[in-house]
Design a protein around this motif. Structure first.
Motif, PDB file in Angstrom:
ATOM      1  N   SER A  45       0.831  -1.212   0.000  1.00  0.00           N
ATOM      2  CA  SER A  45       0.000   0.000   0.000  1.00  0.00           C
ATOM      3  C   SER A  45       0.860   1.254   0.000  1.00  0.00           C
ATOM      4  CB  SER A  45      -0.929  -0.007   1.214  1.00  0.00           C
ATOM      5  OG  SER A  45      -1.761  -1.146   1.196  1.00  0.00           O
ATOM      6  N   LEU A  46       1.998   1.206   0.683  1.00  0.00           N
ATOM      7  CA  LEU A  46       2.938   2.331   0.659  1.00  0.00           C
ATOM      8  C   LEU A  46       3.435   2.556  -0.764  1.00  0.00           C
ATOM      9  CD1 LEU A  46       4.895   4.424   1.823  1.00  0.00           C
ATOM     10  CD2 LEU A  46       6.427   2.548   2.451  1.00  0.00           C
ATOM     11  N   GLY A  47       3.753   1.465  -1.452  1.00  0.00           N
ATOM     12  CA  GLY A  47       4.181   1.583  -2.849  1.00  0.00           C
ATOM     13  C   GLY A  47       3.108   2.209  -3.722  1.00  0.00           C
ATOM     14  N   VAL A  48       1.845   1.812  -3.504  1.00  0.00           N
ATOM     15  CA  VAL A  48       0.728   2.379  -4.269  1.00  0.00           C
ATOM     16  C   VAL A  48       0.597   3.874  -3.985  1.00  0.00           C
ATOM     17  CG1 VAL A  48      -1.784   2.361  -4.559  1.00  0.00           C
ATOM     18  CG2 VAL A  48      -0.531   0.202  -4.383  1.00  0.00           C
ATOM     19  N   ALA A  49       0.715   4.258  -2.713  1.00  0.00           N
ATOM     20  CA  ALA A  49       0.612   5.672  -2.335  1.00  0.00           C
ATOM     21  C   ALA A  49       1.723   6.495  -2.982  1.00  0.00           C
ATOM     22  CB  ALA A  49       0.667   5.812  -0.816  1.00  0.00           C
ATOM     23  N   LEU A  50       2.928   5.928  -3.037  1.00  0.00           N
ATOM     24  CA  LEU A  50       4.049   6.632  -3.667  1.00  0.00           C
ATOM     25  C   LEU A  50       3.801   6.837  -5.159  1.00  0.00           C
ATOM     26  CD1 LEU A  50       7.064   4.888  -1.891  1.00  0.00           C
ATOM     27  CD2 LEU A  50       6.521   7.337  -1.790  1.00  0.00           C
ATOM     28  N   VAL A  51       3.298   5.805  -5.827  1.00  0.00           N
ATOM     29  CA  VAL A  51       3.023   5.906  -7.267  1.00  0.00           C
ATOM     30  C   VAL A  51       1.973   6.983  -7.530  1.00  0.00           C
ATOM     31  CG1 VAL A  51       2.018   4.712  -9.247  1.00  0.00           C
ATOM     32  CG2 VAL A  51       3.693   3.549  -7.798  1.00  0.00           C
ATOM     33  N   ILE A  52       0.894   6.986  -6.744  1.00  0.00           N
ATOM     34  CA  ILE A  52      -0.170   7.973  -6.937  1.00  0.00           C
ATOM     35  C   ILE A  52       0.335   9.375  -6.614  1.00  0.00           C
ATOM     36  CG2 ILE A  52      -2.394   8.767  -6.021  1.00  0.00           C
ATOM     37  CD1 ILE A  52      -3.225   5.848  -5.836  1.00  0.00           C
ATOM     38  N   ALA A  53       1.145   9.507  -5.555  1.00  0.00           N
ATOM     39  CA  ALA A  53       1.692  10.819  -5.175  1.00  0.00           C
ATOM     40  C   ALA A  53       2.554  11.382  -6.299  1.00  0.00           C
ATOM     41  CB  ALA A  53       2.508  10.691  -3.900  1.00  0.00           C
ATOM     42  N   ILE A  54       3.371  10.532  -6.909  1.00  0.00           N
ATOM     43  CA  ILE A  54       4.301  10.987  -7.946  1.00  0.00           C
ATOM     44  C   ILE A  54       3.610  11.159  -9.299  1.00  0.00           C
ATOM     45  CG2 ILE A  54       6.373  10.354  -9.242  1.00  0.00           C
ATOM     46  CD1 ILE A  54       7.244   8.799  -6.650  1.00  0.00           C
ATOM     47  N   ALA A  55       2.823  10.153  -9.703  1.00  0.00           N
ATOM     48  CA  ALA A  55       2.238  10.153 -11.046  1.00  0.00           C
ATOM     49  C   ALA A  55       1.001  11.037 -11.169  1.00  0.00           C
ATOM     50  CB  ALA A  55       1.886   8.720 -11.452  1.00  0.00           C
ATOM     51  N   LEU A  56       0.165  11.067 -10.130  1.00  0.00           N
ATOM     52  CA  LEU A  56      -1.102  11.796 -10.234  1.00  0.00           C
ATOM     53  C   LEU A  56      -1.118  13.119  -9.466  1.00  0.00           C
ATOM     54  CD1 LEU A  56      -3.641   8.821  -9.971  1.00  0.00           C
ATOM     55  CD2 LEU A  56      -2.644   9.867 -12.012  1.00  0.00           C
ATOM     56  N   PHE A  57      -0.465  13.148  -8.283  1.00  0.00           N
ATOM     57  CA  PHE A  57      -0.453  14.378  -7.497  1.00  0.00           C
ATOM     58  C   PHE A  57       0.817  15.202  -7.738  1.00  0.00           C
ATOM     59  CE2 PHE A  57      -3.990  12.345  -5.658  1.00  0.00           C
ATOM     60  CZ  PHE A  57      -4.718  13.280  -4.956  1.00  0.00           C
ATOM     61  N   GLU A  58       1.628  14.750  -8.694  1.00  0.00           N
ATOM     62  CA  GLU A  58       2.783  15.491  -9.213  1.00  0.00           C
ATOM     63  C   GLU A  58       3.786  15.879  -8.125  1.00  0.00           C
ATOM     64  OE1 GLU A  58       1.143  18.754 -11.355  1.00  0.00           O
ATOM     65  OE2 GLU A  58       0.138  17.479 -12.829  1.00  0.00           O
ATOM     66  N   MET A  59       3.947  15.001  -7.143  1.00  0.00           N
ATOM     67  CA  MET A  59       4.941  15.237  -6.094  1.00  0.00           C
ATOM     68  C   MET A  59       6.294  14.737  -6.600  1.00  0.00           C
ATOM     69  SD  MET A  59       4.788  13.977  -2.108  1.00  0.00           S
ATOM     70  CE  MET A  59       5.550  14.992  -0.821  1.00  0.00           C
ATOM     71  N   PRO A  60       7.354  15.550  -6.499  1.00  0.00           N
ATOM     72  CA  PRO A  60       8.681  15.091  -6.930  1.00  0.00           C
ATOM     73  C   PRO A  60       9.075  13.797  -6.228  1.00  0.00           C
ATOM     74  CG  PRO A  60       8.707  17.445  -6.488  1.00  0.00           C
ATOM     75  CD  PRO A  60       7.373  16.937  -6.018  1.00  0.00           C
ATOM     76  N   VAL A  61       9.800  12.946  -6.940  1.00  0.00           N
ATOM     77  CA  VAL A  61      10.179  11.637  -6.395  1.00  0.00           C
ATOM     78  C   VAL A  61      10.926  11.789  -5.075  1.00  0.00           C
ATOM     79  CG1 VAL A  61      11.555   9.565  -6.792  1.00  0.00           C
ATOM     80  CG2 VAL A  61      10.263  10.583  -8.683  1.00  0.00           C
ATOM     81  N   GLY A  62      11.872  12.711  -5.036  1.00  0.00           N
ATOM     82  CA  GLY A  62      12.665  12.915  -3.819  1.00  0.00           C
ATOM     83  C   GLY A  62      11.817  13.331  -2.647  1.00  0.00           C
ATOM     84  N   GLN A  63      10.870  14.238  -2.894  1.00  0.00           N
ATOM     85  CA  GLN A  63       9.994  14.711  -1.812  1.00  0.00           C
ATOM     86  C   GLN A  63       9.079  13.583  -1.320  1.00  0.00           C
ATOM     87  OE1 GLN A  63       9.901  18.116  -0.440  1.00  0.00           O
ATOM     88  NE2 GLN A  63      11.904  17.824  -1.358  1.00  0.00           N
ATOM     89  N   ALA A  64       8.601  12.771  -2.240  1.00  0.00           N
ATOM     90  CA  ALA A  64       7.726  11.657  -1.863  1.00  0.00           C
ATOM     91  C   ALA A  64       8.473  10.638  -0.994  1.00  0.00           C
ATOM     92  CB  ALA A  64       7.170  10.972  -3.113  1.00  0.00           C
ATOM     93  N   LEU A  65       9.710  10.334  -1.397  1.00  0.00           N
ATOM     94  CA  LEU A  65      10.501   9.375  -0.618  1.00  0.00           C
ATOM     95  C   LEU A  65      10.873   9.939   0.744  1.00  0.00           C
ATOM     96  CD1 LEU A  65      12.865   7.994  -3.429  1.00  0.00           C
ATOM     97  CD2 LEU A  65      10.874   6.866  -2.398  1.00  0.00           C
ATOM     98  N   LEU A  66      11.193  11.234   0.801  1.00  0.00           N
ATOM     99  CA  LEU A  66      11.510  11.867   2.079  1.00  0.00           C
ATOM    100  C   LEU A  66      10.285  11.876   3.002  1.00  0.00           C
ATOM    101  CD1 LEU A  66      13.746  14.857   0.927  1.00  0.00           C
ATOM    102  CD2 LEU A  66      14.448  12.934   2.367  1.00  0.00           C
ATOM    103  N   ALA A  67       9.107  12.095   2.423  1.00  0.00           N
ATOM    104  CA  ALA A  67       7.873  12.044   3.227  1.00  0.00           C
ATOM    105  C   ALA A  67       7.712  10.663   3.842  1.00  0.00           C
ATOM    106  CB  ALA A  67       6.667  12.389   2.355  1.00  0.00           C
ATOM    107  N   GLY A  68       8.011   9.625   3.051  1.00  0.00           N
ATOM    108  CA  GLY A  68       7.915   8.269   3.565  1.00  0.00           C
ATOM    109  C   GLY A  68       8.913   7.992   4.677  1.00  0.00           C
ATOM    110  N   THR A  69      10.129   8.523   4.536  1.00  0.00           N
ATOM    111  CA  THR A  69      11.138   8.286   5.579  1.00  0.00           C
ATOM    112  C   THR A  69      10.768   8.990   6.880  1.00  0.00           C
ATOM    113  OG1 THR A  69      12.489  10.168   4.819  1.00  0.00           O
ATOM    114  CG2 THR A  69      12.991   7.989   3.901  1.00  0.00           C
ATOM    115  N   GLU A  70      10.198  10.201   6.765  1.00  0.00           N
ATOM    116  CA  GLU A  70       9.783  10.882   7.994  1.00  0.00           C
ATOM    117  C   GLU A  70       8.655  10.108   8.675  1.00  0.00           C
ATOM    118  OE1 GLU A  70       8.270  15.172   9.820  1.00  0.00           O
ATOM    119  OE2 GLU A  70       8.003  14.746   7.681  1.00  0.00           O
ATOM    120  N   GLY A  71       7.720   9.603   7.885  1.00  0.00           N
ATOM    121  CA  GLY A  71       6.627   8.820   8.451  1.00  0.00           C
ATOM    122  C   GLY A  71       7.128   7.558   9.134  1.00  0.00           C
ATOM    123  N   ALA A  72       8.082   6.874   8.497  1.00  0.00           N
ATOM    124  CA  ALA A  72       8.644   5.667   9.096  1.00  0.00           C
ATOM    125  C   ALA A  72       9.351   5.994  10.401  1.00  0.00           C
ATOM    126  CB  ALA A  72       9.607   5.001   8.115  1.00  0.00           C
ATOM    127  N   ALA A  73      10.088   7.121  10.410  1.00  0.00           N
ATOM    128  CA  ALA A  73      10.786   7.537  11.625  1.00  0.00           C
ATOM    129  C   ALA A  73       9.787   7.858  12.732  1.00  0.00           C
ATOM    130  CB  ALA A  73      11.666   8.755  11.337  1.00  0.00           C
TER     131      ALA A  73
END
Length: 581
Positions: A45-73
Motif C-alpha cells: 500500500s505504501l508503494g501504491v501511495a508513492l506511485v499515486i503521489a508521484i504520477a497523479l499528485f505530481e509530487m517530486p520523487v525525492g519529496q515523496a521518498l523523504l515524506a515516507g522516511t519521515e513517516g517511518a521515523a
C-alpha cells in the motif's frame, strides 16, 4: 519544493479524491480480503501511495521518498518506542514470575471470563490508555487475557474493541491538546481550547462507554453473555461514562480517563461483593465447549506469544486441572505488591512528568528538539509550510523513555539481574519484528498521503456535503485513525479542515472538531498498526486479517452510532449538549 494541489487529476476534486482513496482501499482489501500479512499489505500500500503521489499528485520523487522516511521515523519514535518499551516492562513481570501473581489477583476478583474482559480490557486498558496510549493498552491487556485462558483471536478482538471510549483522552488527553493547537488559529471562536473541546468530547464518547462493555461480553460469550452479564456491563459502562463526563467537563480533561477507569473498576468490584452471576464462564468451560463443537476431540493447544511462551503456557494450561491447581496457589502479600508495582511506578512517573512545571521544563532543550526534516519542503494549497515536515525529538519526556525508566525501577523491585533484563529487552524486539515493520510502513503511507495532498483531497471532497457534513464528520476522524493508528495524528490531519468546513457550512466548529476525535476512536480497532500489535502479542503474526474481520463490523456499527449522535447534536434535538451553544 512541492506545493499541494487538492484537484490535480483532471482539475476535478471528486476524481482526485477517488484516486487518493486507492491506497486505503488497497490496504484494507489486502488485509481483510486477501488475508496478506499486515507488514506485506503495509509495504504494498505504501508503494501504491508513492506511485499515486508521484504520477497523479505530481509530487517530486525525492519529496515523496523523504515524506515516507519521515513517516517511518515517526512510526518508530514515538509510537513504537512506547509500545516496545511498554511490552518490555510487561515481559519483565513475566520473566520474574510476577505476572502469574497479577493474573491470580485478577482471577480472585472473578474467574468469569466475561467479568475479566470488562475489568482487564476495559477498565485496566483505559488506565493504560490514559497513561501511555499509542497501542500500549492493546499490547498489554491482550496478553493478560491470553494468560487467563482466552483464545488468541478472542483476546485480540476484546482488547481492540475495548480500546475505544478511552482513546480520545489517551496519553493524558494528547489528542485533544493537539486538536486545540491545530484549530485555535482557524476560527476566532474562543471555545476552541482544551477545556471546551475536551468537554464536548466528554459529551460524546461516554455514550460509547455505556455500550462497549456489553459488546465485550457478547464477543466473549454471545447472547448468553449479554443475558447473564448485562448488570455488571451496564454498571461498568455507566460508571465510566459518568466519571468521564464529569472529569472532562468539571475537573480536568487530562485526568478524565484515569478517574473514569478507577471509578468503573471500583463499581464492578463493589457490585461483585453483593452480586454473582448464576453461572460462571471459566477458561475450562470454554475449552470444554470448544472440544464439544469440534466433535469431542481434545482441546487443542492455544498458540502462545513467541516472546513469553514459558510463563503464559504455564498459566493458561489446557483445562480444569491447571485452573484448579493455580487457584490453590497462595501468593504472599509482598509478591502481590511487587506484581502491581510496575503499574504503580508507571502511574507515578507519568503523573510527575505531567506536572505543568516539570512538563514545561522537559519540553525545552536539551531534552526536546524540533527540526525540519532534511530536504523535505512542502507547502499547503495556501502556500504556507506544512507543519508536519517538522520532526520533534523529545527523547527524555517521550512516553517510551519514561517506560524505560519504569522498566529499570521494575527490574530492581522484581529483583531481576541487569543481564536478564537486557536479554528480555532484546527478545521483545524479536517478538515484535513484524509489528515494527507494519507500523513503520503504515506511518510512511500516512505521511506520503498527507504531504502529497491525497488525504486533504479526500477530506475536502467529503467536506463538500455542506450541512450534511455533520453526519459525515466522524467518518473523517475514523479514516484518519484507521490509517495512522493515532487519534492524535487524525486530529492533526483533519482538525483544521473540520473547523473550516463548519464555518463555511454554518455548523458549530466545536462540535465538528470534537466529532473528529470521537469518530476517530472507532478507527483504532481496525488500524493496521494496532492489528499488528495485537496479532504479535498473541502469537498470530501474519493473521491480522482474521482479527480485522472479527472487529470491522463493530467498528462500523459504532461509527454509525457516532454519526447519528453528532448529526442530532447539530440539530435542535441535541444542540443543548454543545458547550456555549
Amino acid at each position: 519544493m512541492f506545493q499541494q494541489d487538492l484537484s490535480p487529476v483532471g482539475g476535478s476534486l471528486g476524481l482526485s479524491a477517488l484516486c487518493a482513496a486507492v491506497p486505503l482501499v488497497t490496504l484494507f482489501v489486502l488485509l481483510g480480503g486477501l488475508r496478506l500479512k499486515a507488514w506485506v499489505a503495509g509495504l504494498i500500500s505504501l508503494g501504491v501511495a508513492l506511485v499515486i503521489a508521484i504520477a497523479l499528485f505530481e509530487m517530486p520523487v525525492g519529496q515523496a521518498l523523504l515524506a515516507g522516511t519521515e513517516g517511518a521515523a515517526f512510526g518508530f519514535f514515538p509510537i513504537l518506542w512506547i509500545v516496545i518499551n511498554a511490552i518490555w516492562v510487561y515481559n519483565l513481570t513475566v520473566a520474574s514470575g510476577h505476572f502469574d501473581v497479577l493474573r491470580r489477583s485478577f482471577e480472585k476478583v472473578s474467574p468469569d471470563q466475561r467479568i475479566q474482559a470488562i475489568i482487564i480490557a476495559f477498565c485496566f486498558g483505559a488506565l493504560l490508555e490514559a497513561l501511555a496510549g499509542f497501542g500500549t493498552p492493546v499490547a498489554i491487556t491482550v496478553v493478560m487475557l491470553m494468560a487467563l485462558g482466552f483464545q488468541p483471536i478472542k483476546a485480540a478482538a476484546v482488547a481492540l474493541i475495548a480500546n475505544t471510549a478511552p482513546v480520545a483522552f489517551g496519553a493524558l488527553a494528547t489528542p485533544i491538546v493537539t486538536l486545540a493547537s491545530v484549530t485555535s488559529g482557524v476560527s476566532d471562536d474562543p471555545r476552541l481550547n482544551v477545556d471546551t473541546l475536551g468537554g464536548m468530547v466528554g459529551r460524546q464518547t461516554p455514550i460509547l462507554a455505556v455500550i462497549v462493555p456489553l459488546v465485550l461480553v457478547f464477543v466473549v460469550d454471545g447472547k448468553r453473555g449479554v443475558r447473564q452479564m448485562w448488570l455488571p456491563s451496564i454498571v461498568c459502562g455507566v460508571a465510566f461514562a459518568l466519571a468521564q463526563f464529569v472529569a472532562a467537563n468539571y475537573i480536568s480533561v487530562p485526568l478524565a480517563d484515569i478517574l473514569a477507569a478507577l471509578v468503573a473498576a471500583a463499581a464492578v468490584v463493589g457490585l461483585l461483593r453483593v452480586w454473582q452471576p448464576a453461572h460462571e464462564l471459566t477458561a475450562a468451560d470454554i475449552e470444554a465447549e470448544t472440544a464439544a463443537e469440534d466433535g469431542g476431540r481434545a482441546p487443542s493447544t492455544r498458540r502462545q506469544p513467541s516472546g513469553i511462551s514459558t510463563s503464559v503456557t504455564s498459566s493458561t494450561g489446557r483445562g480444569a486441572a491447571t485452573t484448579t491447581s493455580d487457584a490453590a496457589t497462595q501468593d504472599s502479600r509482598a509478591d502481590v505488591v511487587r506484581a502491581y508495582a510496575p503499574y504503580v511506578v508507571i502511574i507515578v512517573i507519568f503523573s510527575i512528568t505531567n506536572i505543568p512545571a516539570v512538563k514545561e521544563f522537559l519540553a525545552q532543550k536539551p531534552f526536546t528538539f524540533a527540526f525540519a526534516w532534511p530536504g523535505l519542503e512542502v507547502l499547503n494549497t495556501a502556500g504556507d509550510p506544512v507543519s508536519t515536515t517538522t520532526f520533534t525529538f523529545n527523547w527524555l519526556p517521550a512516553a517510551g523513555t519514561l517506560m524505560i525508566l519504569a522498566g529499570l525501577i521494575t527490574m530492581v523491585v522484581l529483583k531481576l539481574s541487569p543481564a536478564k533484563a537486557f536479554k528480555t529487552y532484546l527478545e521483545t524486539y524479536v517478538e515484535l519484528k513484524s509489528a515494527i515493520i507494519t507500523v513503520m510502513a503504515v506511518l510512511a503511507l500516512a505521511y506520503v498521503m498527507n504531504l502529497s495532498g491525497q488525504t486533504g483531497s479526500l477530506g475536502a471532497w467529503l467536506a463538500g456535503a455542506g450541512a450534511a457534513f455533520a453526519i459525515i464528520s466522524p467518518i473523517l476522524g475514523w479514516i484518519g485513525v484507521a490509517v495512522t493508528g493515532s487519534d492524535t495524528s487524525a486530529n492533526a490531519l483533519f482538525g483544521a479542515l473540520q473547523v473550516q468546513t463548519a464555518v463555511e457550512a454554518g455548523l458549530d466548529p466545536v462540535l465538528m472538531a470534537a466529532a473528529n476525535t470521537s469518530g476517530g476512536v472507532l478507527g483504532k480497532m481496525v488500524s493496521p498498526q494496532n492489528l499488528a500489535i495485537a496479532a504479535a502479542a498473541v502469537g498470530m503474526a501474519g493473521r491480522e486479517g482474521d482479527i480485522f474481520r472479527k472487529v470491522i463490523g463493530w467498528s462500523l456499527g459504532l461509527l454509525f452510532l457516532m454519526c447519528v449522535i453528532v448529526g442530532l447534536q447539530a440539530t435542535p434535538v441535541l444542540s443543548w449538549m454543545v458547550p456555549g451553544s
